[in-house]
Design a protein around this motif. Structure first.
Motif, mmCIF file in Angstrom:
data_model
loop_
_atom_site.group_PDB
_atom_site.id
_atom_site.type_symbol
_atom_site.label_atom_id
_atom_site.label_comp_id
_atom_site.label_asym_id
_atom_site.label_seq_id
_atom_site.Cartn_x
_atom_site.Cartn_y
_atom_site.Cartn_z
ATOM 1 N N ALA A 96 41.185 34.079 24.478
ATOM 2 C CA ALA A 96 39.888 34.673 24.802
ATOM 3 C C ALA A 96 39.795 36.017 24.090
ATOM 4 O O ALA A 96 40.791 36.734 23.957
ATOM 5 C CB ALA A 96 39.745 34.874 26.297
ATOM 6 N N TYR A 130 38.241 38.626 25.261
ATOM 7 C CA TYR A 130 38.622 39.498 26.376
ATOM 8 C C TYR A 130 38.762 38.638 27.621
ATOM 9 O O TYR A 130 37.973 37.714 27.844
ATOM 10 C CB TYR A 130 37.557 40.569 26.643
ATOM 11 C CG TYR A 130 37.268 41.469 25.471
ATOM 12 C CD1 TYR A 130 38.138 42.501 25.116
ATOM 13 C CD2 TYR A 130 36.113 41.282 24.705
ATOM 14 C CE1 TYR A 130 37.878 43.324 24.026
ATOM 15 C CE2 TYR A 130 35.843 42.104 23.622
ATOM 16 C CZ TYR A 130 36.722 43.116 23.286
ATOM 17 O OH TYR A 130 36.458 43.912 22.209
ATOM 18 N N THR A 131 39.757 38.951 28.443
ATOM 19 C CA THR A 131 39.947 38.257 29.719
ATOM 20 C C THR A 131 40.030 39.302 30.819
ATOM 21 O O THR A 131 40.787 40.274 30.697
ATOM 22 C CB THR A 131 41.236 37.419 29.734
ATOM 23 O OG1 THR A 131 41.268 36.587 28.580
ATOM 24 C CG2 THR A 131 41.317 36.563 30.976
ATOM 25 N N THR A 169 31.971 33.917 30.220
ATOM 26 C CA THR A 169 32.433 32.636 30.747
ATOM 27 C C THR A 169 33.219 32.911 32.023
ATOM 28 O O THR A 169 34.075 33.806 32.046
ATOM 29 C CB THR A 169 33.342 31.919 29.731
ATOM 30 O OG1 THR A 169 32.630 31.740 28.512
ATOM 31 C CG2 THR A 169 33.793 30.562 30.258
ATOM 32 N N ILE A 218 38.171 35.549 35.191
ATOM 33 C CA ILE A 218 38.968 34.613 36.000
ATOM 34 C C ILE A 218 39.017 35.148 37.424
ATOM 35 O O ILE A 218 39.474 36.271 37.665
ATOM 36 C CB ILE A 218 40.376 34.437 35.404
ATOM 37 C CG1 ILE A 218 40.260 33.860 33.979
ATOM 38 C CG2 ILE A 218 41.224 33.530 36.284
ATOM 39 C CD1 ILE A 218 41.572 33.694 33.270
ATOM 40 N N LEU A 239 33.683 37.589 26.857
ATOM 41 C CA LEU A 239 34.484 37.901 28.039
ATOM 42 C C LEU A 239 34.690 36.662 28.899
ATOM 43 O O LEU A 239 33.729 35.964 29.237
ATOM 44 C CB LEU A 239 33.783 38.984 28.867
ATOM 45 C CG LEU A 239 34.426 39.340 30.215
ATOM 46 C CD1 LEU A 239 35.822 39.925 30.030
ATOM 47 C CD2 LEU A 239 33.531 40.307 30.992
ATOM 48 N N VAL A 240 35.936 36.395 29.248
ATOM 49 C CA VAL A 240 36.271 35.342 30.209
ATOM 50 C C VAL A 240 36.674 36.026 31.510
ATOM 51 O O VAL A 240 37.594 36.846 31.527
ATOM 52 C CB VAL A 240 37.412 34.449 29.702
ATOM 53 C CG1 VAL A 240 37.836 33.454 30.787
ATOM 54 C CG2 VAL A 240 36.998 33.708 28.444
ATOM 55 N N ARG A 298 42.242 42.163 29.451
ATOM 56 C CA ARG A 298 43.237 41.901 28.404
ATOM 57 C C ARG A 298 42.532 41.410 27.143
ATOM 58 O O ARG A 298 41.488 40.766 27.212
ATOM 59 C CB ARG A 298 44.251 40.867 28.891
ATOM 60 C CG ARG A 298 44.848 41.256 30.246
ATOM 61 C CD ARG A 298 45.736 40.190 30.841
ATOM 62 N NE ARG A 298 45.937 40.428 32.264
ATOM 63 C CZ ARG A 298 46.705 39.671 33.049
ATOM 64 N NH1 ARG A 298 47.329 38.612 32.543
ATOM 65 N NH2 ARG A 298 46.820 39.956 34.344
ATOM 66 N N THR A 299 43.139 41.712 26.013
ATOM 67 C CA THR A 299 42.568 41.333 24.722
ATOM 68 C C THR A 299 43.407 40.229 24.088
ATOM 69 O O THR A 299 44.632 40.350 24.008
ATOM 70 C CB THR A 299 42.524 42.547 23.771
ATOM 71 O OG1 THR A 299 41.771 43.595 24.400
ATOM 72 C CG2 THR A 299 41.870 42.191 22.451
ATOM 73 N N PHE A 331 40.356 40.015 35.155
ATOM 74 C CA PHE A 331 40.745 39.484 36.461
ATOM 75 C C PHE A 331 40.208 40.417 37.548
ATOM 76 O O PHE A 331 40.912 41.304 38.023
ATOM 77 C CB PHE A 331 42.269 39.378 36.569
ATOM 78 C CG PHE A 331 42.891 38.380 35.640
ATOM 79 C CD1 PHE A 331 43.218 37.108 36.084
ATOM 80 C CD2 PHE A 331 43.170 38.703 34.314
ATOM 81 C CE1 PHE A 331 43.806 36.175 35.230
ATOM 82 C CE2 PHE A 331 43.751 37.783 33.448
ATOM 83 C CZ PHE A 331 44.063 36.519 33.910
ATOM 84 N N LEU A 386 44.612 31.353 26.586
ATOM 85 C CA LEU A 386 44.161 30.750 27.839
ATOM 86 C C LEU A 386 45.045 29.586 28.269
ATOM 87 O O LEU A 386 44.930 29.096 29.396
ATOM 88 C CB LEU A 386 42.697 30.337 27.714
ATOM 89 C CG LEU A 386 41.766 31.558 27.572
ATOM 90 C CD1 LEU A 386 40.360 31.135 27.195
ATOM 91 C CD2 LEU A 386 41.753 32.401 28.839
#
Length: 298
Positions: free
Chosen positions: A31, A33-34, A58, A79, A76-77, A14-15, A36, A19
């Protein structure tokens, strides 16, 4: 392969996701980019893509003992909460990094295995618990961890022993190495299932009685200085109940800062700094944060 190639192939990327949607404080900026990931293979691919794109990476878990600044996080995060498999092998419980550590504890208990009872009230992930050497009620991750499997930033999968993890108070080796925790193996001891569950339910009830669970928070904010307790110092300094913006030092447990509504990460940080400054002036003690603080200033 680049990040957008992975997105096009079906990866959950996702862009600009706020958070605040995932942190326990309900604060934090977006973020860039995130992602999962749904498997360890996806974690590896995302790491390779971040490296190929030159993006900082991260990694976070359940975001329960975390403050993300209002400016958010560049790059990029990742999760890991979808990596939540827990399984049994003899007297060991093997849990992926995104599983909740409390779920690993109850899984062990249901199989009559003792050693993770202290984690009954810890809301964080297994990965976060290993990273922080999480602890409560006299127990810590280091007391029962046999090994941790990690992914290095170069893409190598390694397994570290308990000793190699270099555990200390709220510290582990991966805080320095940057390795991504993929799973943990907990060495437990056979015990009476009902007695183990009773102890866990008792600790959960104690947590609900003592902690301000009715409000969003990041858990215990400060590390305990040797020979001192943080909560009583804050109370004696007259700061319990102090509020900056929507962030308040809890009237139920002075070691917690809660979101009373509309708090920002900046509110949290300003209150943390005020408490640190006051305790330093009054007691000449440097309070260190237990909560992890990451991200950019707004």
């Amino acid at each position: 392969m680049k990040l957008m190639d992975l997105k096009a192939s079906g990866y959950d990327i996702r862009t600009g996701m706020p958070l605040s949607e995932v942190t326990f404080t309900k604060t934090g900026g977006p973020a860039e980019y995130t992602a999962f990931p749904r498997s360890i293979a996806e974690v590896k691919q995302l790491l390779e893509a971040a490296n190929a794109d030159g993006l900082p990476l991260t990694v976070i878990g359940n975001a329960s003992n975390l403050i993300i600044k209002d400016g958010g996080i560049a790059g990029l995060v990742m999760i890991l909460t979808n990596l939540n498999e827990i399984k049994l092998s003899g007297n060991t419980v093997i849990a992926q990094a995104g599983a909740k550590i409390v779920d690993a504890a109850f899984y062990g208990a249901e199989h009559g295995l003792s050693g993770l009872e202290f984690a009954a009230g810890i809301p964080g992930s297994v990965g976060g618990g290993v990273f922080m050497n999480a602890g409560a009620y006299g127990g810590e991750v280091k007391d029962c961890l046999a090994s941790a499997t990690v992914l290095t930033r170069k893409g190598e999968v390694k397994t570290y022993s308990n000793q190699e993890m270099q555990f200390a108070y709220r510290h582990s080796y991966v805080q320095e190495s940057g390795d991504i925790v993929l799973s943990a193996t907990f060495e437990l001891k056979p015990g009476d299932k009902l007695a183990i569950l009773d102890q866990m339910h008792y600790l959960n009830a104690l947590r609900q009685y003592k902690q301000p669970l009715e409000y969003p928070s990041c858990g215990s904010v400060f590390k305990r200085p040797t020979g001192h307790y943080v909560g009583p110092m804050i109370i004696k300094a007259g700061l319990q109940g102090k509020q900056i913006g929507g962030a308040q030092d809890s009237t139920k447990h002075a070691g917690f800062i809660v979101n009373k509504g509309g708090a920002t990460a900046t509110d949290y940080l300003n209150l943390i700094h005020l408490i640190q400054k006051t305790i330093k002036e009054k007691y000449d003690i440097d309070l260190k944060t237990e909560v992890r603080i990451i991200g950019k200033d707004q």
